[in-house]
Design an enzyme around this catalytic site. Structure first.
Site, PDB file in Angstrom:
ATOM      1  N   TYR A  53       0.989  -1.194   0.087  1.00  0.00           N
ATOM      2  CA  TYR A  53      -0.049  -0.035   0.079  1.00  0.00           C
ATOM      3  C   TYR A  53       0.946   1.261  -0.142  1.00  0.00           C
ATOM      4  O   TYR A  53       1.825   1.437   0.618  1.00  0.00           O
ATOM      5  CB  TYR A  53      -0.793  -0.083   1.264  1.00  0.00           C
ATOM      6  CG  TYR A  53      -2.422  -0.418   0.859  1.00  0.00           C
ATOM      7  CD1 TYR A  53      -2.992   0.544  -0.077  1.00  0.00           C
ATOM      8  CD2 TYR A  53      -3.123  -1.377   1.488  1.00  0.00           C
ATOM      9  CE1 TYR A  53      -4.317   0.050  -0.343  1.00  0.00           C
ATOM     10  CE2 TYR A  53      -4.217  -1.750   1.126  1.00  0.00           C
ATOM     11  CZ  TYR A  53      -5.034  -1.048   0.177  1.00  0.00           C
ATOM     12  OH  TYR A  53      -6.403  -1.332  -0.215  1.00  0.00           O
ATOM     13  N   GLU A  55      -0.545   4.752  -0.427  1.00  0.00           N
ATOM     14  CA  GLU A  55      -1.178   6.030  -0.475  1.00  0.00           C
ATOM     15  C   GLU A  55      -0.376   7.384  -0.559  1.00  0.00           C
ATOM     16  O   GLU A  55       0.270   7.547   0.193  1.00  0.00           O
ATOM     17  CB  GLU A  55      -2.483   6.317   0.422  1.00  0.00           C
ATOM     18  CG  GLU A  55      -3.741   5.542   0.043  1.00  0.00           C
ATOM     19  CD  GLU A  55      -4.045   4.305   0.648  1.00  0.00           C
ATOM     20  OE1 GLU A  55      -2.975   3.676   0.965  1.00  0.00           O
ATOM     21  OE2 GLU A  55      -4.940   3.990   0.771  1.00  0.00           O
ATOM     22  N   ASP A 102      -7.166  14.043 -25.159  1.00  0.00           N
ATOM     23  CA  ASP A 102      -7.021  12.594 -24.663  1.00  0.00           C
ATOM     24  C   ASP A 102      -6.229  11.850 -25.666  1.00  0.00           C
ATOM     25  O   ASP A 102      -7.087  11.502 -26.725  1.00  0.00           O
ATOM     26  CB  ASP A 102      -8.448  12.225 -24.473  1.00  0.00           C
ATOM     27  CG  ASP A 102      -8.673  10.755 -24.256  1.00  0.00           C
ATOM     28  OD1 ASP A 102      -7.886  10.045 -24.354  1.00  0.00           O
ATOM     29  OD2 ASP A 102      -9.784  10.014 -23.772  1.00  0.00           O
ATOM     30  N   THR A 111      -4.284   6.247 -21.961  1.00  0.00           N
ATOM     31  CA  THR A 111      -4.338   4.842 -21.344  1.00  0.00           C
ATOM     32  C   THR A 111      -2.725   4.476 -21.804  1.00  0.00           C
ATOM     33  O   THR A 111      -2.134   5.030 -22.475  1.00  0.00           O
ATOM     34  CB  THR A 111      -5.302   3.958 -21.928  1.00  0.00           C
ATOM     35  OG1 THR A 111      -5.175   4.040 -23.408  1.00  0.00           O
ATOM     36  CG2 THR A 111      -6.677   4.156 -21.473  1.00  0.00           C
ATOM     37  N   LYS A 163      -2.649   0.778 -25.243  1.00  0.00           N
ATOM     38  CA  LYS A 163      -3.374   0.768 -26.739  1.00  0.00           C
ATOM     39  C   LYS A 163      -1.913   0.668 -27.604  1.00  0.00           C
ATOM     40  O   LYS A 163      -1.208  -0.100 -27.501  1.00  0.00           O
ATOM     41  CB  LYS A 163      -4.254   1.788 -26.939  1.00  0.00           C
ATOM     42  CG  LYS A 163      -5.261   1.477 -26.244  1.00  0.00           C
ATOM     43  CD  LYS A 163      -6.616   2.642 -26.403  1.00  0.00           C
ATOM     44  CE  LYS A 163      -7.903   2.447 -25.532  1.00  0.00           C
ATOM     45  NZ  LYS A 163      -7.998   3.159 -24.386  1.00  0.00           N
ATOM     46  N   ARG A 200      -2.615  -2.516 -18.586  1.00  0.00           N
ATOM     47  CA  ARG A 200      -3.832  -1.831 -18.781  1.00  0.00           C
ATOM     48  C   ARG A 200      -3.699  -0.767 -17.744  1.00  0.00           C
ATOM     49  O   ARG A 200      -4.334  -1.170 -16.633  1.00  0.00           O
ATOM     50  CB  ARG A 200      -5.006  -2.933 -18.535  1.00  0.00           C
ATOM     51  CG  ARG A 200      -6.237  -2.713 -18.810  1.00  0.00           C
ATOM     52  CD  ARG A 200      -7.008  -3.714 -19.034  1.00  0.00           C
ATOM     53  NE  ARG A 200      -8.289  -3.428 -20.021  1.00  0.00           N
ATOM     54  CZ  ARG A 200      -8.257  -3.655 -21.160  1.00  0.00           C
ATOM     55  NH1 ARG A 200      -7.230  -4.471 -21.725  1.00  0.00           N
ATOM     56  NH2 ARG A 200      -9.337  -3.187 -21.724  1.00  0.00           N
TER      57      ARG A 200
HETATM   58  N1  DSN Z   1     -12.644   0.806 -24.996  1.00  0.00           N
HETATM   59  C1  DSN Z   1     -11.664   1.609 -25.885  1.00  0.00           C
HETATM   60  C2  DSN Z   1     -11.771   1.482 -27.160  1.00  0.00           C
HETATM   61  O1  DSN Z   1     -12.087   0.496 -27.645  1.00  0.00           O
HETATM   62  O2  DSN Z   1     -11.553   2.367 -27.834  1.00  0.00           O
HETATM   63  C3  DSN Z   1     -11.926   3.060 -25.299  1.00  0.00           C
HETATM   64  O3  DSN Z   1     -12.120   3.036 -23.690  1.00  0.00           O
END
Ligand code: DSN
Length: 409
Positions: A46, A48, A196, A222, A225, A231
């Site tokens: 932990y 925090e 974003d 994120t 991707k 993730r």
């Molecule tokens: N689920 C993602 C996508 O497939 O683009 C976005 O959060």
């Protein structure tokens, strides 16, 4: 269900990923080292707070790891820590976006973002998402004729609506985003700009897509991707906004950071600085363009009739099937994609008219133009012949043979 069965299912899912064509634009394969970092006892700790300011003792090693991840996050985009700040604790793109809204605005404030149907995200103000429930979102779309942004129109909407923040970024937009123009539009009404970059982070790092820096005030992404990491997510903001962003993540939205994931992010960020990563990102775009041209040559209609990034969006309206039916037919042949809304879709989100197809995962496996042409032909054959189940079984066999040549892990 016992433990053994769970591990059996993990093996089956790993095999599915090995034996199929993963073409969901938001999916990718994390490296063995990223996976290794995730499966470590760091998960037990932990922490925090932030490095040097923790609420628990025993964080001396975690502090070093988180500080390294923050530094690498800035380095990936060529930023210095005098003007920019990285928070690597967000658990997901959704929590990163919510933290940016809650940290920099007040509930009820007006935000301008891309419409979900035109390629925006749930957290860009959908009424079924907290973003849309807590803030007053207004939306821009794409030009109905070209499927591309019309920056003059976005500037006009901005002048009329005077939002406190403009969000640029998308989940199903196939063209380059002109962040410089968005920055000027935001500045014209003194609005903050949030970029974003969840889908295109890897492309930006490899310089095959323009960077949102220095135009954006805050950038969310994120990490799994095009970036190919665990993730999770991160936020980079102007140094002047650091306190607001940090407080919004902790204690605002989250408790303890996931330290094993922070370590995996640091590994992924280090990998993203390599020449191989840059080469792969260039190939990802090249593969998407080869795929797009093959689909067009085979008589399929694409939104915006082209791609400049990692994905293509098939408009199924002139085919005898919906996007959902199309994606399901492709899945029968072990080609995994997703049904997606297309701009101004007359159909419903649950059964939309588009199929979104991405090349990041296959590029990570090493597939190139030759394979993309072949896969584009298979996709077209399946979509043009929805009644032909035998064809799908034949293509599934061919997919199996192709994937054997590109082993995973
Ligand atoms: N689920 C993602 C996508 O497939 O683009 C976005 O959060």
């Amino acid at each position: 269900m016992n433990k053994q069965k769970i591990f059996q299912l993990i093996t089956q899912e790993t095999k599915r990923q090995q034996n199929s064509l993963v073409m969901i634009a938001s999916e990718n394969y994390a490296s063995s080292n990223v996976l290794k970092a995730m499966g470590t006892p760091l998960s037990n700790k932990y922490s925090e707070g932030y490095p040097g300011k923790r609420y628990y003792t025993g964080n001396q090693f975690i502090d070093e790891i988180e500080t390294a991840a923050q530094a690498l996050a800035l380095k990936m985009f060529g930023l210095n820590d005098k003007n920019w700040h990285a928070n690597v604790q967000p658990h997901s793109g959704s929590s990163a976006n919510l933290a940016a809204y809650l940290g920099l605005l007040k509930p009820g404030d007006k935000i301008l973002a891309l419409d979900l149907g035109a390629g925006g995200h749930l957290t860009h103000g959908s009424p079924v998402n907290f973003s849309g429930q807590l803030f007053n979102f207004v939306h821009y779309s794409v030009n109905p004729r070209t499927g591309k942004f019309n920056y003059q129109e976005i500037a006009r909407i901005t002048k009329r609506e005077k939002p406190k923040m403009i969000v640029c970024g998308a989940t199903a937009y196939t063209q380059k985003i002109n962040f410089k123009k968005f920055g000027a539009i935001a500045a014209s009404v003194n609005a903050l700009m949030l970029a974003d970059i969840a889908h295109i982070a890897g492309l930006i790092i490899a310089k095959v897509h323009p960077s949102p820096f220095p135009y954006a005030d805050v950038v969310t992404s994120t990490t799994h991707k095009t970036l190919r990491g665990p993730r999770s997510a991160f936020i980079i903001c102007k140094k002047t906004l650091a306190k607001q962003i940090d407080r919004a993540i902790f204690p605002g939205l989250q408790g303890g950071p996931q330290n094993h994931i922070t370590a995996a992010k640091a590994v992924c960020f280090q990998e993203a600085l390599s020449a191989k990563f840059a080469r792969d990102q260039k190939q990802t775009v090249k593969n998407a363009q080869t795929l797009a041209q093959t689909l067009i040559d085979q008589g399929l209609k694409l939104v915006a009739e082209s791609t400049e990034n990692h994905l293509v969006l098939i408009d199924c309206q002139n085919l005898n099937l919906s996007g959902k039916q199309g994606a399901e037919l492709l899945a029968e042949a072990a080609i995994y994609t997703n049904a997606n809304m297309i701009p101004f879709d007359p159909a419903t989100p649950l059964n939309p008219s588009g199929i979104r197809i991405g090349t990041p995962a296959l590029t990570t496996r090493g597939l190139k133009d030759k394979e993309m042409k072949q896969i584009g032909q298979w996709i077209a054959q399946i979509l043009h012949n929805p009644a032909d189940q035998k064809l799908r079984q034949q293509i599934k066999q061919k997919v199996f043979h192709l994937t054997k040549k590109f082993p995973l892990y």
